[in-house]
Design an enzyme around this catalytic site. Structure first.
Site, PDB file in Angstrom:
ATOM      1  N   ASP A 100       0.848  -1.191   0.000  1.00 55.69           N
ATOM      2  CA  ASP A 100       0.000   0.000   0.000  1.00 55.69           C
ATOM      3  C   ASP A 100       0.887   1.245   0.000  1.00 55.69           C
ATOM      4  O   ASP A 100       1.787   1.368  -0.843  1.00 55.69           O
ATOM      5  CB  ASP A 100      -0.969  -0.075   1.191  1.00 55.69           C
ATOM      6  CG  ASP A 100      -2.026   1.012   1.180  1.00 55.69           C
ATOM      7  OD1 ASP A 100      -2.992   0.893   0.416  1.00 55.69           O
ATOM      8  OD2 ASP A 100      -1.871   1.991   1.939  1.00 55.69           O
ATOM      9  N   HIS A 292      -7.262  -6.462  -1.048  1.00 57.66           N
ATOM     10  CA  HIS A 292      -6.170  -5.501  -0.877  1.00 57.66           C
ATOM     11  C   HIS A 292      -5.171  -5.902   0.201  1.00 57.66           C
ATOM     12  O   HIS A 292      -3.985  -5.614   0.090  1.00 57.66           O
ATOM     13  CB  HIS A 292      -6.749  -4.126  -0.536  1.00 57.66           C
ATOM     14  CG  HIS A 292      -5.719  -3.041  -0.478  1.00 57.66           C
ATOM     15  ND1 HIS A 292      -4.999  -2.648  -1.589  1.00 57.66           N
ATOM     16  CD2 HIS A 292      -5.272  -2.284   0.557  1.00 57.66           C
ATOM     17  CE1 HIS A 292      -4.162  -1.671  -1.238  1.00 57.66           C
ATOM     18  NE2 HIS A 292      -4.301  -1.446   0.052  1.00 57.66           N
TER      19      HIS A 292
END
Length: 316
Positions: A100, A292
């Site tokens: 991320d 994610h």
């Protein structure tokens, strides 16, 4: 696990460490809204393979300092935290792993430190160089009439008020909704709040136990989400300050992992397709049935790919 406060780059950076002191160093950089504990499945596997692991609580998170000024969170300043830490620890040959926002820091560290960062692993956030315009400008145009979470994060104090009101609920929604895109891709009016129309999940995701979740909550109790959100308020500043990296390709052996259900895979598909033009030695994999939070959701697959890549390019 051991931990240590490093006085670097004008702040205190809290760093967790594990593995033999003679092992080759690997840095694990977390993203938003995560914590050092998001690498809990990778740490023992890497230590068992003989590596020395360094896992910082990034600037603005947990026991590390969280400066007030928004300008204190531009990408080069955050990179400097890790660069100064490597210098303080006498490290000259490292592998950087990032997820991320941690991936974005990792990409830039590879550009800034082509000798010291000899191997790179990034997860979920791709990179194809500095754009022709600041990304936030493009977002404002594309989302002029509908909600976008990054635009919502831009106004200081607004997102903090919503997220800090119930840290446990905020994190639970992020873990469930941000993984597959329900939270980020849902079409809503431009003046919506982040959690408008979002129900609170009834349980934790399968990859996060109650004990794990406590550590996530603890990370945000001291300073709330302010420092973490300030990372998002530097898109234009990041673009301005990285002009000197415009033509710098990433030459290091690089592994990129992304989940097929990750909203980033949809939103950044064009960037992913352009990566080979800017990353000379790239190996990439898309993990099936994965959102994610890739290193938690598919820890066994991530560890197998990570260890295999390291064995070829950064052997212990």
């Amino acid at each position: 696990m051991q931990s240590q406060d490093l006085a670097v780059n004008g702040i205190k950076l809290h760093v967790h460490m594990a593995g033999p002191e003679t092992g080759r160093p690997i840095w694990l950089l977390h993203g938003f809204p995560e914590c050092w504990h998001s690498w809990r499945e990778q740490i023992p596997a890497l230590v068992a393979a003989g590596y020395r692991i360094f896992v910082p609580e990034m600037r603005g998170y947990g026991r590390s300092d969280a400066p007030e000024d928004i300008e204190a969170y531009d990408v080069l300043t955050i990179c400097a935290d890790i660069q100064a830490s490597m210098t303080a620890l006498g490290q000259h040959d490292v592998c950087i792993v990032g997820h991320d926002w941690g991936a974005m820091v990792a990409w830039h560290l590879a550009q800034l430190e082509p000798q010291r960062v000899s191997t790179l692993v990034t997860m979920s956030v791709p990179f194809a160089g500095r754009g022709k315009r600041p990304a936030i400008e493009i977002m404002r145009e594309l989302f002029a009439d509908r909600f976008n979470y990054i635009i919502y994060f831009q106004q200081p104090g607004v997102a903090e008020q919503e997220l800090d009101a119930d840290i446990e609920r905020s994190l639970l929604i992020f873990m469930q909704g941000a993984s597959s895109g329900n939270l980020l891709l849902q079409k809503r009016p431009a003046d919506s709040k982040l959690f408008d129309g979002i129900a609170t999940p009834g349980e934790l995701p399968h990859w996060c136990t109650a004990e794990d979740f406590k550590l996530y909550i603890e990370t945000f109790k001291k300073d709330g989400f302010r420092g973490a959100l300030n990372w998002y308020r530097n898109f234009e500043r990041n673009w301005q300050k990285t002009e000197f990296l415009q033509d710098v390709k990433i030459e290091q052996p690089t592994l990129f992992l992304v989940g097929d259900k990750d909203p980033v895979a949809t939103l950044e598909a064009h960037t992913i397709s352009r990566m080979p033009s800017r990353v000379s030695s790239l190996e990439q994999h898309q993990l099936s049935d994965c959102g994610h939070w890739i290193q938690s959701e598919k820890s066994a697959e991530v560890n197998a790919l990570l260890l295999g890549f390291l064995e070829r390019h950064f052997p212990a």
